[in-house]
Design an enzyme around this catalytic site. Sequence first.
Site, PDB file in Angstrom:
ATOM      1  N   LYS A  22     -37.457  31.699 -94.995  1.00 40.60           N
ATOM      2  CA  LYS A  22     -38.881  31.644 -94.604  1.00 40.60           C
ATOM      3  C   LYS A  22     -39.034  31.659 -93.080  1.00 40.60           C
ATOM      4  O   LYS A  22     -39.821  32.442 -92.541  1.00 40.60           O
ATOM      5  CB  LYS A  22     -39.517  30.361 -95.166  1.00 40.60           C
ATOM      6  N   ASN A  23     -38.297  30.781 -92.398  1.00 37.31           N
ATOM      7  CA  ASN A  23     -38.566  30.628 -90.967  1.00 37.31           C
ATOM      8  C   ASN A  23     -38.029  31.785 -90.120  1.00 37.31           C
ATOM      9  O   ASN A  23     -38.397  31.918 -88.959  1.00 37.31           O
ATOM     10  CB  ASN A  23     -38.069  29.269 -90.475  1.00 37.31           C
ATOM     11  N   CYS A 117     -47.707  22.270 -91.896  1.00 39.92           N
ATOM     12  CA  CYS A 117     -47.475  20.951 -92.481  1.00 39.92           C
ATOM     13  C   CYS A 117     -47.903  19.852 -91.525  1.00 39.92           C
ATOM     14  O   CYS A 117     -47.718  19.965 -90.310  1.00 39.92           O
ATOM     15  CB  CYS A 117     -45.982  20.783 -92.795  1.00 39.92           C
ATOM     16  N   ARG A 122     -48.281  18.323 -83.169  1.00 36.61           N
ATOM     17  CA  ARG A 122     -47.511  19.575 -83.070  1.00 36.61           C
ATOM     18  C   ARG A 122     -48.039  20.352 -81.857  1.00 36.61           C
ATOM     19  O   ARG A 122     -48.767  21.337 -81.996  1.00 36.61           O
ATOM     20  CB  ARG A 122     -47.630  20.371 -84.371  1.00 36.61           C
ATOM     21  N   ASP A 307     -35.803  19.490 -91.614  1.00 37.69           N
ATOM     22  CA  ASP A 307     -36.371  20.055 -92.844  1.00 37.69           C
ATOM     23  C   ASP A 307     -35.539  19.731 -94.082  1.00 37.69           C
ATOM     24  O   ASP A 307     -35.895  20.129 -95.189  1.00 37.69           O
ATOM     25  CB  ASP A 307     -36.539  21.581 -92.710  1.00 37.69           C
ATOM     26  N   ARG A 399     -45.526  27.293-100.598  1.00 40.13           N
ATOM     27  CA  ARG A 399     -45.518  27.965 -99.292  1.00 40.13           C
ATOM     28  C   ARG A 399     -44.116  28.452 -98.940  1.00 40.13           C
ATOM     29  O   ARG A 399     -43.966  29.437 -98.208  1.00 40.13           O
ATOM     30  CB  ARG A 399     -45.967  26.993 -98.186  1.00 40.13           C
TER      31      ARG A 399
HETATM   32  N1  EPU Z   1     -42.744  20.609 -79.220  1.00 38.00           N
HETATM   33  C1  EPU Z   1     -43.413  20.313 -78.058  1.00 38.00           C
HETATM   34  N2  EPU Z   1     -44.108  21.339 -77.458  1.00 38.00           N
HETATM   35  C2  EPU Z   1     -44.145  22.600 -77.962  1.00 38.00           C
HETATM   36  C3  EPU Z   1     -43.451  22.880 -79.147  1.00 38.00           C
HETATM   37  C4  EPU Z   1     -42.745  21.850 -79.770  1.00 38.00           C
HETATM   38  O1  EPU Z   1     -43.393  19.176 -77.573  1.00 38.00           O
HETATM   39  O2  EPU Z   1     -44.791  23.461 -77.353  1.00 38.00           O
HETATM   40  C5  EPU Z   1     -41.972  19.517 -79.880  1.00 38.00           C
HETATM   41  C6  EPU Z   1     -42.495  19.221 -81.292  1.00 38.00           C
HETATM   42  O3  EPU Z   1     -43.560  18.280 -81.243  1.00 38.00           O
HETATM   43  C7  EPU Z   1     -41.264  18.694 -81.978  1.00 38.00           C
HETATM   44  C8  EPU Z   1     -40.110  19.470 -81.322  1.00 38.00           C
HETATM   45  O4  EPU Z   1     -40.656  19.995 -80.105  1.00 38.00           O
HETATM   46  O5  EPU Z   1     -41.097  17.341 -81.681  1.00 38.00           O
HETATM   47  C9  EPU Z   1     -39.552  20.610 -82.127  1.00 38.00           C
HETATM   48  O6  EPU Z   1     -40.613  21.470 -82.552  1.00 38.00           O
HETATM   49  P1  EPU Z   1     -40.365  23.029 -82.816  1.00 38.00           P
HETATM   50  O7  EPU Z   1     -41.208  23.774 -81.871  1.00 38.00           O
HETATM   51  O8  EPU Z   1     -38.900  23.267 -82.812  1.00 38.00           O
HETATM   52  O9  EPU Z   1     -40.939  23.202 -84.271  1.00 38.00           O
HETATM   53  P2  EPU Z   1     -41.770  24.434 -84.833  1.00 38.00           P
HETATM   54  O10 EPU Z   1     -41.313  25.682 -84.217  1.00 38.00           O
HETATM   55  O11 EPU Z   1     -43.222  24.113 -84.828  1.00 38.00           O
HETATM   56  C10 EPU Z   1     -40.065  24.995 -86.714  1.00 38.00           C
HETATM   57  C11 EPU Z   1     -40.115  25.148 -88.212  1.00 38.00           C
HETATM   58  C12 EPU Z   1     -40.295  23.794 -88.870  1.00 38.00           C
HETATM   59  C13 EPU Z   1     -39.153  22.875 -88.441  1.00 38.00           C
HETATM   60  C14 EPU Z   1     -39.044  22.812 -86.913  1.00 38.00           C
HETATM   61  C15 EPU Z   1     -37.837  22.038 -86.430  1.00 38.00           C
HETATM   62  C16 EPU Z   1     -41.061  27.327 -88.448  1.00 38.00           C
HETATM   63  C17 EPU Z   1     -42.222  28.164 -88.838  1.00 38.00           C
HETATM   64  N3  EPU Z   1     -41.226  26.018 -88.546  1.00 38.00           N
HETATM   65  O12 EPU Z   1     -41.300  24.400 -86.354  1.00 38.00           O
HETATM   66  O13 EPU Z   1     -40.182  24.050 -90.265  1.00 38.00           O
HETATM   67  O14 EPU Z   1     -39.366  21.571 -88.934  1.00 38.00           O
HETATM   68  O15 EPU Z   1     -38.958  24.147 -86.378  1.00 38.00           O
HETATM   69  O16 EPU Z   1     -36.670  22.598 -86.904  1.00 38.00           O
HETATM   70  O17 EPU Z   1     -40.010  27.846 -88.080  1.00 38.00           O
HETATM   71  C18 EPU Z   1     -40.579  23.784 -92.543  1.00 38.00           C
HETATM   72  O18 EPU Z   1     -40.043  24.897 -92.722  1.00 38.00           O
HETATM   73  O19 EPU Z   1     -40.845  23.004 -93.485  1.00 38.00           O
HETATM   74  C19 EPU Z   1     -40.924  23.359 -91.180  1.00 38.00           C
HETATM   75  C20 EPU Z   1     -41.815  22.408 -90.912  1.00 38.00           C
END
Ligand code: EPU
Length: 428
Positions: A22-23, A117, A122, A307, A399
């Site tokens: 998915k990701n 989620c 976020r 995850d 999802r």
């Molecule tokens: N963060 C910031 N600023 C930003 C972006 C992130 O402070 O601009 C912080 C977040 O608050 C968090 C950490 O950095 O504490 C990591 O967040 P990340 O950006 O890595 O997460 P994401 O890209 O929003 C993806 C996956 C999530 C998974 C996380 C961590 C996708 C679409 N989503 O989210 O997947 O938990 O990486 O590995 O790739 C899931 O698949 O169930 C899911 C939630």
Amino acid sequence: MEKFTVHGPCKLEGEVVISGAKNAAVAILPATLLVKGKCHLENVPNISDIRAYCKILESLGSKIEYLSPNEMIIDNTNIKTGIASSELTSKFRASYYLLGALLGNFSQVQISLPGGCNLGARPIDQHIKVLEKLGATVEVKRGNVYASRKEKLKGSHIFLDVVSVGATMNAILAATLAEGITVIENVAKEPHIVDLANFLNSMGAKIQGAGTDTIRIIGVSTLSQKSSYSIIPDQIEAGTFMVAAAATKGNVLIKNCIPKHLEHITSKLKEAGAIIDEYETSIRVKMNERPKAFSVKTMPYPGFPTDMQPQMSILLCICDGTGIIVENIWESRFQYTDELAKMGADISAHGTTAIFKGVDKLYSAPVRAHDLRAGAAMIIAGLVAEGDTDVYDIHHILRGYENITEKFKNLGANIVYSNDNAEAEFDA
Ligand code: EPU
């Protein structure tokens, strides 16, 4: 109301084939926007997040031809706008990849602030930082994100303040067609990041170092696809079935996975007492005993993935002893522990730490899927528990898991979908 009823206890046995990641797919679909032409994708998971992404692409002007439920040709020849529908983009997180992808070919891009989620705050400050460093102007107002550029984006040196999967993906997307060289440091190293880079490189991008701390991108002026691209198997889906096999004292061969991507999960399952055999593209998980207690800290890849922590917690609910989970990525990822408490689990969760005192048995109860991975954990809990566990809010689960009921049923589980209000047949 939609629900899954899981009849337990059950011992999972047999083979399961893992779907595309998915990701990775939610980054590769918008990446096709960098190509003014056709892209042929294989091993695309047939899940609701992907169907939602396809709707967004179609609303921008993409033509999508489905060769099978997991294979498609996306033709972006007629994309005319970088302004995406707020209604469609507000529904899930990965819509923010449109910012980086559309800025390659459009001077004005608009999306809604992304949903997804509910795992606590976020923020998207790192995404904004990346785009601004490359020369875009970004404004967030009235629930929308507006990004614009006066001229082509220009390569830059960027240091991410936090290791972010999303900001790393967006940086890759935005820098691919930028002028000059971009170096991004302190990047995320997840397998889906490497997959996005491989996909773009297969079309002529020049991205080096994906999977390490530093990525270097030499901007190119155009991309074109020469052959079809197959998305990597889903690390988290594979991990979910591995844990389900161990929690039910089962014996399951998980096929079409990349064992290297699962090392952190394999290592914890071994600590819990599972017997694991690794093959080139499959993994067998066997469990003959009550799980031993262990501790887990979630970390960016190659650490233990956040995850997987709700699913892994089911082993700790029934372990011999006391185990601990420390969540280092998301601030509100323990909401699911209240649901497990209804099933007899003994958990105390405060802030980033949850302590699990293993109990002999879980018992069925009506529970909610607070989010996608919490939902997967509720199914595993239902397989372990005695009686019929009703899992509600299953739209979260659908999802991200393709054919989840069929896959569990093929392993011997008794899991039934029902919808009090349903007129249409279930197709997830
Ligand atoms: N963060 C910031 N600023 C930003 C972006 C992130 O402070 O601009 C912080 C977040 O608050 C968090 C950490 O950095 O504490 C990591 O967040 P990340 O950006 O890595 O997460 P994401 O890209 O929003 C993806 C996956 C999530 C998974 C996380 C961590 C996708 C679409 N989503 O989210 O997947 O938990 O990486 O590995 O790739 C899931 O698949 O169930 C899911 C939630």
